[in-house]
Design an enzyme around this catalytic site. Structure first.
Site, PDB file in Angstrom:
ATOM      1  N   HIS A  90      10.027 -24.853  -4.554  1.00  0.00           N
ATOM      2  CA  HIS A  90      11.082 -25.555  -5.298  1.00  0.00           C
ATOM      3  C   HIS A  90      12.396 -25.383  -4.534  1.00  0.00           C
ATOM      4  CE1 HIS A  90      13.712 -27.037  -8.252  1.00  0.00           C
ATOM      5  NE2 HIS A  90      14.137 -25.872  -8.706  1.00  0.00           N
TER       6      HIS A  90
ATOM      7  N   CYS B 224      11.818 -27.427 -13.819  1.00  0.00           N
ATOM      8  CA  CYS B 224      11.628 -27.602 -12.374  1.00  0.00           C
ATOM      9  C   CYS B 224      10.199 -27.312 -11.905  1.00  0.00           C
ATOM     10  CB  CYS B 224      12.617 -26.734 -11.598  1.00  0.00           C
ATOM     11  SG  CYS B 224      14.330 -27.079 -12.017  1.00  0.00           S
TER      12      CYS B 224
ATOM     13  N   ASN C 242      19.210 -29.735  -5.391  1.00  0.00           N
ATOM     14  CA  ASN C 242      18.102 -29.400  -6.292  1.00  0.00           C
ATOM     15  C   ASN C 242      17.848 -30.598  -7.210  1.00  0.00           C
ATOM     16  OD1 ASN C 242      16.470 -28.454  -8.333  1.00  0.00           O
ATOM     17  ND2 ASN C 242      17.603 -26.543  -8.663  1.00  0.00           N
TER      18      ASN C 242
HETATM   19  O1  UT7 Z   1      16.175 -25.056 -10.583  1.00  0.00           O
HETATM   20  C1  UT7 Z   1      16.774 -23.835 -10.949  1.00  0.00           C
HETATM   21  C2  UT7 Z   1      18.231 -24.020 -11.131  1.00  0.00           C
HETATM   22  N1  UT7 Z   1      19.082 -22.899 -10.979  1.00  0.00           N
HETATM   23  C3  UT7 Z   1      19.188 -22.115  -9.876  1.00  0.00           C
HETATM   24  O2  UT7 Z   1      18.439 -22.230  -8.970  1.00  0.00           O
HETATM   25  C4  UT7 Z   1      20.315 -21.129  -9.853  1.00  0.00           C
HETATM   26  C5  UT7 Z   1      20.026 -19.901  -9.044  1.00  0.00           C
HETATM   27  N2  UT7 Z   1      21.254 -19.207  -8.695  1.00  0.00           N
HETATM   28  C6  UT7 Z   1      21.991 -19.530  -7.610  1.00  0.00           C
HETATM   29  O3  UT7 Z   1      21.618 -20.409  -6.841  1.00  0.00           O
HETATM   30  C7  UT7 Z   1      23.252 -18.740  -7.352  1.00  0.00           C
HETATM   31  O4  UT7 Z   1      23.339 -17.665  -8.253  1.00  0.00           O
HETATM   32  C8  UT7 Z   1      24.550 -19.608  -7.443  1.00  0.00           C
HETATM   33  C9  UT7 Z   1      24.593 -20.604  -6.279  1.00  0.00           C
HETATM   34  C10 UT7 Z   1      24.613 -20.343  -8.752  1.00  0.00           C
HETATM   35  C11 UT7 Z   1      25.766 -18.695  -7.316  1.00  0.00           C
HETATM   36  O5  UT7 Z   1      25.704 -17.959  -6.108  1.00  0.00           O
HETATM   37  P1  UT7 Z   1      25.959 -16.384  -6.105  1.00  0.00           P
HETATM   38  O6  UT7 Z   1      25.890 -15.937  -4.710  1.00  0.00           O
HETATM   39  O7  UT7 Z   1      24.988 -15.775  -7.088  1.00  0.00           O
HETATM   40  O8  UT7 Z   1      27.447 -16.311  -6.601  1.00  0.00           O
HETATM   41  P2  UT7 Z   1      28.031 -15.502  -7.842  1.00  0.00           P
HETATM   42  O9  UT7 Z   1      27.563 -16.095  -9.133  1.00  0.00           O
HETATM   43  O10 UT7 Z   1      27.811 -14.039  -7.595  1.00  0.00           O
HETATM   44  O11 UT7 Z   1      29.573 -15.788  -7.693  1.00  0.00           O
HETATM   45  C12 UT7 Z   1      30.348 -15.216  -6.656  1.00  0.00           C
HETATM   46  C13 UT7 Z   1      31.734 -15.783  -6.749  1.00  0.00           C
HETATM   47  C14 UT7 Z   1      32.309 -15.745  -8.167  1.00  0.00           C
HETATM   48  O12 UT7 Z   1      33.676 -15.445  -8.065  1.00  0.00           O
HETATM   49  P3  UT7 Z   1      34.194 -13.965  -8.376  1.00  0.00           P
HETATM   50  O13 UT7 Z   1      33.787 -13.672  -9.805  1.00  0.00           O
HETATM   51  O14 UT7 Z   1      33.511 -13.081  -7.385  1.00  0.00           O
HETATM   52  O15 UT7 Z   1      35.680 -14.078  -8.187  1.00  0.00           O
HETATM   53  C15 UT7 Z   1      32.152 -17.179  -8.637  1.00  0.00           C
HETATM   54  O16 UT7 Z   1      33.114 -17.538  -9.608  1.00  0.00           O
HETATM   55  O17 UT7 Z   1      31.722 -17.157  -6.361  1.00  0.00           O
HETATM   56  C16 UT7 Z   1      32.399 -17.942  -7.358  1.00  0.00           C
HETATM   57  N3  UT7 Z   1      31.849 -19.287  -7.350  1.00  0.00           N
HETATM   58  C17 UT7 Z   1      32.290 -20.226  -6.508  1.00  0.00           C
HETATM   59  N4  UT7 Z   1      33.236 -20.211  -5.555  1.00  0.00           N
HETATM   60  C18 UT7 Z   1      33.443 -21.350  -4.861  1.00  0.00           C
HETATM   61  C19 UT7 Z   1      30.867 -19.801  -8.136  1.00  0.00           C
HETATM   62  N5  UT7 Z   1      30.666 -21.095  -7.806  1.00  0.00           N
HETATM   63  C20 UT7 Z   1      31.540 -21.386  -6.805  1.00  0.00           C
HETATM   64  C21 UT7 Z   1      31.811 -22.539  -6.045  1.00  0.00           C
HETATM   65  N6  UT7 Z   1      32.746 -22.472  -5.099  1.00  0.00           N
HETATM   66  N7  UT7 Z   1      31.125 -23.701  -6.233  1.00  0.00           N
END
Ligand code: UT7
Length: 331
Positions: free
Chosen positions: A258, A112, A288
């Site tokens: 980004h 990226c 993204n």
């Molecule tokens: O170009 C670079 C590419 N990558 C990135 O930029 C990724 C950077 N990271 C992020 O943007 C965030 O970490 C995410 C959007 C991927 C995730 O957001 P978060 O606030 O860090 O969520 P989390 O990983 O702490 O997950 C919280 C909860 C989890 O459930 P539990 O374990 O608390 O029950 C996940 O399983 O949210 C759940 N979850 C979802 N729920 C509904 C994860 N994805 C989803 C979803 N819909 N799409």
């Protein structure tokens, strides 16, 4: 060292819109979760055009915008981490379409961060008077690498391409690049090796790559680790490039980060202490698009008449590697 002059920009956005609502049909998610956790409402997915066609479309627009033709280009530098072919590279495929016969055709991959890296390479060619006019392109079709059963990653990414025609300029230019290769496991996508090569020895690392389960051929991500890295890396890169230039970040006219996640951008801005009004985002409608995000933002701002000569612009990004980079230039 001299700066850069962007004499034309262009972008390509696929027509098909994938809304958050559409994702609720095949994964456990809601529009509310996606919007509040990422800032993304919809993204574009290319159901028909391969990566290099999207890139060529963006290039055609950038050339028209600059008022020049393919034959006037001395080099094409393409950033992509989602090419259609291992070889030839995407720059050669684009060259063939836009009639830039004979020019240098180079691909780079810092994921990226790629457009910032490609622009930096272009700037150094221009400063050394090796080339006069360079087409700097980012074209990404990350949706072909995504696991649509992985709800944490599939909602993030979209397809698209952006391009800029760049010449030597008299304004300022500063940049900083870096990578943390020890964080490779936080964001990666493995290639597929042939399994029928009788000469493979199959030591541990090679075996690991060859025997990768099909699922792992898709993008793998530790979202939390990338998130944390991104906030610090973007803030540090901007601090560094500001220190080089002697500017305070609030002396700048425009910051284009980004477009990964609105919460990452907001947290990084807070660390940088920068006024939000200086920042441009389009992730709400584009998602993204990896290295294409930044040149697509540039092209949109250009089209809206918001880029003025002499403006001080900061580009800042991060990506798989993990890599990061920032530059400040006078438009
Ligand atoms: O170009 C670079 C590419 N990558 C990135 O930029 C990724 C950077 N990271 C992020 O943007 C965030 O970490 C995410 C959007 C991927 C995730 O957001 P978060 O606030 O860090 O969520 P989390 O990983 O702490 O997950 C919280 C909860 C989890 O459930 P539990 O374990 O608390 O029950 C996940 O399983 O949210 C759940 N979850 C979802 N729920 C509904 C994860 N994805 C989803 C979803 N819909 N799409």
């Amino acid at each position: 060292m001299s700066g850069i002059s962007i004499i034309g920009t262009g972008s390509y956005l696929p027509e098909f819109i994938a809304t958050n609502e559409m994702f609720t049909k095949f994964i456990e998610t809601t529009d509310e979760w996606i919007t509040t956790r990422t800032g993304i409402s919809e993204r574009r997915i290319s159901p028909d055009k391969p990566n290099f066609i999207m890139g060529a479309e963006a290039c055609k627009k950038a050339l028209a915008n600059a008022g020049i033709e393919g034959k006037d280009i001395d080099a094409i530098i393409v950033s992509t981490c989602s090419p259609d072919f291992f070889y030839p590279n995407t720059a050669c495929l684009i060259q063939n379409i836009i009639g830039a016969d004979g020019c240098a055709a180079i691909d780079i991959n810092t994921a990226c961060t790629g457009f910032i890296t490609a622009l930096d390479i272009a700037r150094n060619y221009l400063a050394a008077d090796i080339y006069k006019t360079i087409l700097v392109v980012a074209s990404e079709r990350l949706t072909s690498q995504i696991d649509y059963e992985d709800r944490a990653s599939c909602i993030l990414f979209g397809d698209g391409a952006g391009a800029a025609v760049v010449q030597k300029g008299s304004g300022l230019y500063y940049s900083t690049m870096g990578a943390k290769g020890d964080m490779l496991r936080d964001l990666y996508c493995k290639v597929e090796y042939n399994r029928n090569n009788p000469f493979f020895k199959g030591d541990d690392i090679l075996k690991d790559i060859i025997n990768t389960p099909q699922k792992e051929r898709y993008l793998q991500m530790d979202g939390k680790a990338v998130y944390k890295f991104a906030v610090d890396a973007m803030a540090d890169a901007v601090d560094k490039v500001c220190a080089q230039s002697g500017f305070d970040i609030n002396d700048l006219d425009l910051v284009i980060p980004h477009q990964a996640n609105i919460r990452i951008i907001q947290s990084a801005l807070k660390k940088m202490n920068v006024d939000e009004s200086k920042v441009y985002t389009n992730l709400e409608t584009h998602g993204n698009t990896s290295s294409s995000c930044i040149p697509m933002c540039l092209a949109e701002l250009d089209e809206a008449g918001r880029l003025k000569r002499g403006m001080k612009i900061c580009l800042v990004g991060f990506g798989a590697g993990l890599t990061y980079g920032a530059c400040i230039f006078e438009y």
